[in-house]
Design a protein around this motif. Structure first.
Motif, PDB file in Angstrom:
ATOM      1  N   ASP A   1      23.851 -27.839  -2.362  1.00 24.94           N
ATOM      2  CA  ASP A   1      25.025 -27.024  -2.277  1.00 24.94           C
ATOM      3  C   ASP A   1      24.580 -25.779  -1.020  1.00 24.94           C
ATOM      4  O   ASP A   1      25.508 -25.213  -0.780  1.00 24.94           O
ATOM      5  CB  ASP A   1      24.985 -26.110  -3.631  1.00 24.94           C
TER       6      ASP A   1
ATOM      7  N   VAL B   1      27.230 -34.027   5.859  1.00 25.71           N
ATOM      8  CA  VAL B   1      25.991 -33.584   6.290  1.00 25.71           C
ATOM      9  C   VAL B   1      25.210 -34.518   7.272  1.00 25.71           C
ATOM     10  O   VAL B   1      25.002 -35.854   6.764  1.00 25.71           O
ATOM     11  CB  VAL B   1      25.132 -33.104   5.127  1.00 25.71           C
TER      12      VAL B   1
ATOM     13  N   ASP C   1      25.686 -28.101   4.727  1.00 24.60           N
ATOM     14  CA  ASP C   1      27.268 -28.266   5.082  1.00 24.60           C
ATOM     15  C   ASP C   1      27.286 -29.293   6.496  1.00 24.60           C
ATOM     16  O   ASP C   1      26.101 -29.298   7.088  1.00 24.60           O
ATOM     17  CB  ASP C   1      28.047 -27.145   5.193  1.00 24.60           C
ATOM     18  N   SER C   2      28.342 -29.470   7.028  1.00 28.19           N
ATOM     19  CA  SER C   2      28.400 -30.239   8.280  1.00 28.19           C
ATOM     20  C   SER C   2      27.724 -29.589   9.316  1.00 28.19           C
ATOM     21  O   SER C   2      27.587 -30.445  10.534  1.00 28.19           O
ATOM     22  CB  SER C   2      29.931 -30.747   8.365  1.00 28.19           C
TER      23      SER C   2
ATOM     24  N   ASP D   1      19.837 -22.959   3.079  1.00 32.56           N
ATOM     25  CA  ASP D   1      21.106 -22.140   3.258  1.00 32.56           C
ATOM     26  C   ASP D   1      20.976 -21.328   4.464  1.00 32.56           C
ATOM     27  O   ASP D   1      22.284 -21.247   4.956  1.00 32.56           O
ATOM     28  CB  ASP D   1      21.170 -21.073   1.897  1.00 32.56           C
TER      29      ASP D   1
END
Lengths: 226, 226
Positions: free
Chosen positions: A91, A135, A94-95, A68
């Motif tokens: 989760d 991703v 991200d990109s 994260d």
């Protein structure tokens, strides 16, 4: 930049963590399924790094938390955990996160180790299939001699190959890999070229097995026209 | 010793012929399906070698005749001719002849080249299946940069890997390969380990494709514990 090593308590994770911590200014996040284990590894790495660098920025977390917080997430887990590890941290990606995979599928017999890719064609392509949409996935750090990496007295003189479909993600990994002293990162094209990169890993282990004078084998790609 | 290069008019054949002729005292036999073409190549190689070595012992023959006279027979033909070439010279081989295969099966697409082994598992194992009983087969000279080899001004600094089930045959090939200046031959185990060796060939071509500064890529295997 923040670089997370998921499974960063294992051998290739240890080597990369120590080299990144010593040679670069990046913040290193050690991830493990058990955050306690991650923090124990960090204490050990800090010990190995003491007297070798002025400032060490390395912390331990559960894999999800490490992923994260990171800009670059390296899946330094055994190949049979790679898919599950991607699911676990899905989760938390991200990109803007570059997901990096160094794992290789191998099978051994009395002759040596053999390349044994998953149905996706390569572990790298398996990770690309399992990663959340958007991703960017990069294959890198496949053919490194793990013991050589984690023994900081060793001056490295090794290459690593980078495969990616996303040019910006490839550039990020090429840059941080080249920041490790004695490591040169070269491009090997799109993810579709990953199998040939991965299959060098059983080969370096076979070369160590059959040549008495060689112990922890890595590779340098030579321009023969020089 | 007599070393035959079947298909010795092609690129890897040319490079090996020139290096063996310049760097070793062995008698070099250039084989071709057409003996006239073999003799033309010999004239060309003698020109390239003039002023580079005192004595050049290199002759041209039909493949069958070259194989018949040689102690080491190198199948320097494209992979799709390898099986047929073995059949052609089968009567000219015996247990005292070492049959050497450097060919690799590859397929290309827009991404680059990919390893494409035959059903036998590797071209090396295909040759072992097709060779007459008792003829020892060795895989070697797979990952060499052909242009670098045939450009005699280039000082080589490259490795080649040797796979074989027959130790004496492996030793013969290790010895003659190491006689080429700047070439180091290492062992990679039995014929069953050939696929990983062969698959480095598309990889070196992909590395040349994706790294502007590299043109004719070969490999050095590094002991990372040094």
């Amino acid at each position: 930049m923040r670089i997370a090593l998921l499974g960063g308590t294992g051998d290739i994770g240890e080597g990369l963590a120590l080299r990144f911590a010593r040679d670069t200014g990046h913040e290193i996040l050690i991830g493990s399924r058990d955050p306690e284990k991650a923090r124990d590894a960090v204490a050990e790495y800090e010990g190995a790094l003491a007297d070798r660098t002025d400032e060490v920025d390395i912390k331990g977390f559960a894999n999800e938390m490490a992923a994260d917080r990171a800009d670059v997430v390296i899946l330094s887990v055994p190949p049979y955990y790679v898919g599950d590890t991607v699911d676990t941290v899905a989760d938390n990606l991200d990109s803007d996160t570059v997901l990096v995979t160094p794992a290789v599928g191998m099978q051994g017999d009395e002759d040596g180790l053999h390349y044994h890719p998953p149905e996706a064609g390569s572990v790298t392509q398996l990770v690309a299939q399992r990663a959340p949409d958007g991703v960017p996935v990069v294959g890198a750090f496949h053919n490194l001699a793990a013991d050589a990496l984690s023994t900081l007295e060793n001056d490295l003189d090794l290459d690593t190959l980078v495969v990616a479909d996303d040019d910006a993600a490839a550039d990020t990994v090429l840059t941080v890999a080249n920041e490790i002293e004695g490591l040169r990162a070269l491009e090997a094209g799109p993810l579709a070229n990953a199998a040939e990169v991965e299959s060098v890993t059983p080969l370096v282990i076979n070369i160590a097995k059959y040549n008495e004078e060689m112990h922890d084998v890595g590779v340098k790609w030579i321009d023969g026209s020089d």
